[in-house]
Every structure is written in C-alpha cells, then in structure tokens.
Write an enzyme that holds these catalytic residues in place. Structure first.
Site, mmCIF file in Angstrom:
data_model
loop_
_atom_site.group_PDB
_atom_site.id
_atom_site.type_symbol
_atom_site.label_atom_id
_atom_site.label_comp_id
_atom_site.label_asym_id
_atom_site.label_seq_id
_atom_site.Cartn_x
_atom_site.Cartn_y
_atom_site.Cartn_z
ATOM 1 N N ASP A 28 0.855 -1.181 0.000
ATOM 2 C CA ASP A 28 0.000 0.000 0.000
ATOM 3 C C ASP A 28 0.895 1.236 0.000
ATOM 4 O O ASP A 28 1.758 1.389 0.865
ATOM 5 C CB ASP A 28 -0.897 -0.002 1.246
ATOM 6 C CG ASP A 28 -2.067 0.973 1.112
ATOM 7 O OD1 ASP A 28 -1.846 2.078 0.596
ATOM 8 O OD2 ASP A 28 -3.184 0.624 1.533
ATOM 9 N N ASP A 66 -3.009 2.634 -5.922
ATOM 10 C CA ASP A 66 -1.973 2.652 -4.872
ATOM 11 C C ASP A 66 -1.912 1.361 -4.066
ATOM 12 O O ASP A 66 -1.381 1.345 -2.958
ATOM 13 C CB ASP A 66 -2.206 3.832 -3.931
ATOM 14 C CG ASP A 66 -3.572 3.781 -3.243
ATOM 15 O OD1 ASP A 66 -4.392 2.904 -3.588
ATOM 16 O OD2 ASP A 66 -3.819 4.623 -2.358
ATOM 17 N N GLU A 67 -2.409 0.271 -4.625
ATOM 18 C CA GLU A 67 -2.512 -0.973 -3.855
ATOM 19 C C GLU A 67 -2.206 -2.181 -4.747
ATOM 20 O O GLU A 67 -2.748 -2.294 -5.855
ATOM 21 C CB GLU A 67 -3.924 -1.082 -3.275
ATOM 22 C CG GLU A 67 -4.166 -2.262 -2.375
ATOM 23 C CD GLU A 67 -5.597 -2.286 -1.857
ATOM 24 O OE1 GLU A 67 -5.843 -3.037 -0.899
ATOM 25 O OE2 GLU A 67 -6.476 -1.587 -2.411
#
Length: 382
Positions: A12, A106-107
């Site tokens: 993350d 973003d993951e």
C-alpha cells in the site's frame, strides 16, 4: 502431494496522493494537507497523517474537514502525476514479481507461493519495498501472510511506512485481539449488528456458529466466521480489469484543417500506446472516432496483430481516419481507442521478432517517465 506454502504480500502506497504532493514540494512534510475539491460540495480524496490527528479522513466533506482544521492546506490534486507514479511502481513490481494484482492506483498484491524453496519471502519483499522507495521516494507499507485478506489487514497494522509478517499457522492468533471493524467490509451497517451480539473483537465471532451468524447477517455471516478462523482466502486477479485504453480531445474551435487533425491523431496514438506499455499490455484492436460540429459521431475499428509500438499503430489510425473523415465538415472531437488488450498472447514472439524495437521503446519511455509524456514526440505530431 505436498502443497507449496502460500505467501501473499500486500503493498500500500501510504497516503498516496499526499505523498506525491510532498515529493513535489517537500515543505509540505508534516503539515496538515488535504487533497480534493475545495468548493462547497468538495470532498477529501486523501489527507496527510498530520491532518488525521484532527479527525479528518478520506471521503469527508471538505467543508467539515476545514472546520476541524482551518489551517489545513488544500490541494486540487495532480492526477496525471499520480498516474505516472503508480505506473512506475507497477513497472518495478511487474519486473520482479512472479504474479501480481494491481488492486487500485496505490494498492498491489504479490503472489510468492512456493517461492520459499528459493529465497526468504520476507527478505525478498523487504528488498522490493526498498527498491520502490529508492526509485520513487514514496512511503510504502506492506503485510505478508498466507492469504490476501490477512496480508491487507497486516498492512493496515504496519502503517505508516512499515511492514508486518504474519507467519504461517499464526493467522488466527494475529486476528484474535483486533477490533472487528478491522475486517474490510465491516462498516456502519454491519458493525452495530455485531456489537449488539457482543462481538467487539475478531475472536468474539467464534463464539457463534456459522449458521447463527448467517441468520443474522446472511451469507456475509458465514464469511465472517471463516475470516475469524484465519482460513478465508481468495485468488489473485491477475488479468487486467480495464477492457480498453482511450483518449479523445474536444477542440476549442471546430476545424476542417486536415493537417492539424492528423497531427492530433498522431499525438493521441502515441499517448495511448505509451499508457499501454506502462501497463505491460498489447493491443489487438484500434478504433478512431470523429465527432462533427453538428454532433454527428462516426467511429471505425479494425483488428491488428498484437503490438504496443507507436510506429505500427499510427499508420492504422491514419488509415481509419482517412476512411472516416469528411473533408468539408468541421470536426469538433477526435478520439483513439485501443482494445482487445492482452498480457500474453503473442507477446513472446513479438519480443523475439522486434527485440531492438522493444529496447528502443523502453528507452523512450524511460525518458518520458522522467521528464513527462511530451518530452519525446514524433516530428509529425509537432
């Protein structure tokens, strides 16, 4: 038959939008920063850890956030920059990981199942995290576990900018003392029902049978039981979710200038081809769209051999444009779309046949990644 040990890493990019803004302007470090709409109806898309101390969180109305922290710095967001940073992280992971899923901008999930026979999965993940931090400057938290869900929960526990390894066999112990709302999906509707049942921590779920939980919560109750035991799992979704990559431009003034339109067509084709390569994809179908001043819209597409190369896509786009374009009619909008995307297909053959060309595009994209997508363009697009 012996089953290989499953390992899943969850990466993350911490407070991603804010982190990119801080990289652009280091003076924002440690300040309460809000990214999002600043008008009366605006919401907080992301906030710094300094802002969270005031009780601010993402999806909060911006008006309320500024009531809680009047001194907060509000930024509109640099979404092209966010995409560029995300694509850079994706590129690094794609080169290193045996299999991965990009769950959002973003993951990421990375599947290291069975790789413990060759290296230490924790050290490998630590090294990859450091490689990304060094290349991008972004803070990253990760969780490493035997399932996607536990890896994600471990990541949340590791924040900010840390990591946590839940060893095989320790899943139930890790979950036991965590508040039940740590489970993704337990929100404002489910939480009151669980609390009414006396369930405040994840271990409390196991006081009830799966059948009783299902009576209270439907099938979600059964799932919660399996989560609490540490046995719930789901596969990585490694296929690209997007079905196409496209771009279009509405002109400030309608135009019949064919040279201008072809210039824009080349620029747009270069743009979507660059995005295609950033996602390590190939396209098997190209379409061109023209909208005229009276809003009449025409489009034409054709299938092509799998490629990611500008010089192979641009002639096809120009050919479709020639077939569609009516010279005497002013054009309002022009668009290009790539579809039939593939991670595999004929990719190995493509690279074997055009190894030099692939290296050339890799070098071109490296310049674009560093200096912007318009740092290098074909002469005919200028």
């Amino acid at each position: 038959m012996h089953q290989p040990q499953r390992y899943i890493a969850h990466f993350d990019l911490d407070s991603f939008f804010v982190s990119v803004e801080v990289i652009k302007n280091p003076a924002l470090q440690h300040l309460p920063v809000l990214v999002g709409g600043s008008n009366a109806r605006g919401v907080v898309a992301a906030c710094s850890y300094a802002a969270r101390k005031f009780g601010i969180h993402s999806a909060m109305p911006m008006k309320r956030a500024l009531q809680l922290c009047p001194q907060a710095i509000v930024l509109p967001g640099s979404y092209k920059e966010y995409s560029r940073f995300s694509n850079r992280v994706t590129e690094i992971i794609a080169l290193a990981a045996p299999a991965f899923q990009k769950a959002s901008i973003d993951e990421f999930y990375i599947d290291l199942t069975g790789m413990d026979a060759f290296f230490n999965p924790l050290q490998w993940t630590i090294d990859l995290r450091q490689q990304i931090i060094t290349a991008t400057g972004l803070p990253i938290s990760f969780g490493l576990a035997t399932t996607k869900l536990i890896a994600k929960i471990a990541t949340d526990e590791a924040k900010p900018n840390g990591y946590l390894f839940v060893q095989p066999g320790k899943e139930k112990d890790f979950l036991a003392s965590l508040p039940v709302q740590k489970i993704p999906g337990v929100g404002k509707h489910t939480l009151p029902v669980l609390q009414q049942m006396g369930i405040h921590f994840i271990e409390d779920i196991l006081q009830f049978t799966p059948q009783h939980l299902e009576q209270k919560l439907g099938k979600w109750g059964q799932t919660l039981y399996h989560i609490a035991t540490g046995s719930y799992d789901s596969p990585l979704e490694t296929a690209r979710e997007a079905k196409s990559i496209s771009t279009e431009q509405t002109f400030a003034a309608n135009t019949t200038d064919k040279a201008f339109l072809e210039q824009k067509l080349v620029q747009m084709t270069e743009k979507v081809a660059y995005e295609l390569r950033q996602d390590a994809q190939f396209t098997g179908c190209l379409a061109v769209k023209i909208r005229y001043a009276d809003f009449t819209t025409t489009a034409k597409q054709t299938t092509i051999p799998l490629t990611f190369c500008d010089d192979e896509l641009i002639p096809v786009a120009k050919q479709l444009f020639q077939q569609l374009h009516q010279p005497n009619l002013p054009v309002r909008l022009l668009g290009v779309r790539l579809s039939a995307l593939s991670l595999h297909g004929q990719a190995p053959d493509l690279f074997n046949q055009t190894h030099t060309k692939a290296n050339l595009y890799k070098a071109i994209d490296a310049v674009k990644n560093k200096y912007g997508t318009f740092a290098l363009q074909k002469g005919r697009s200028l």
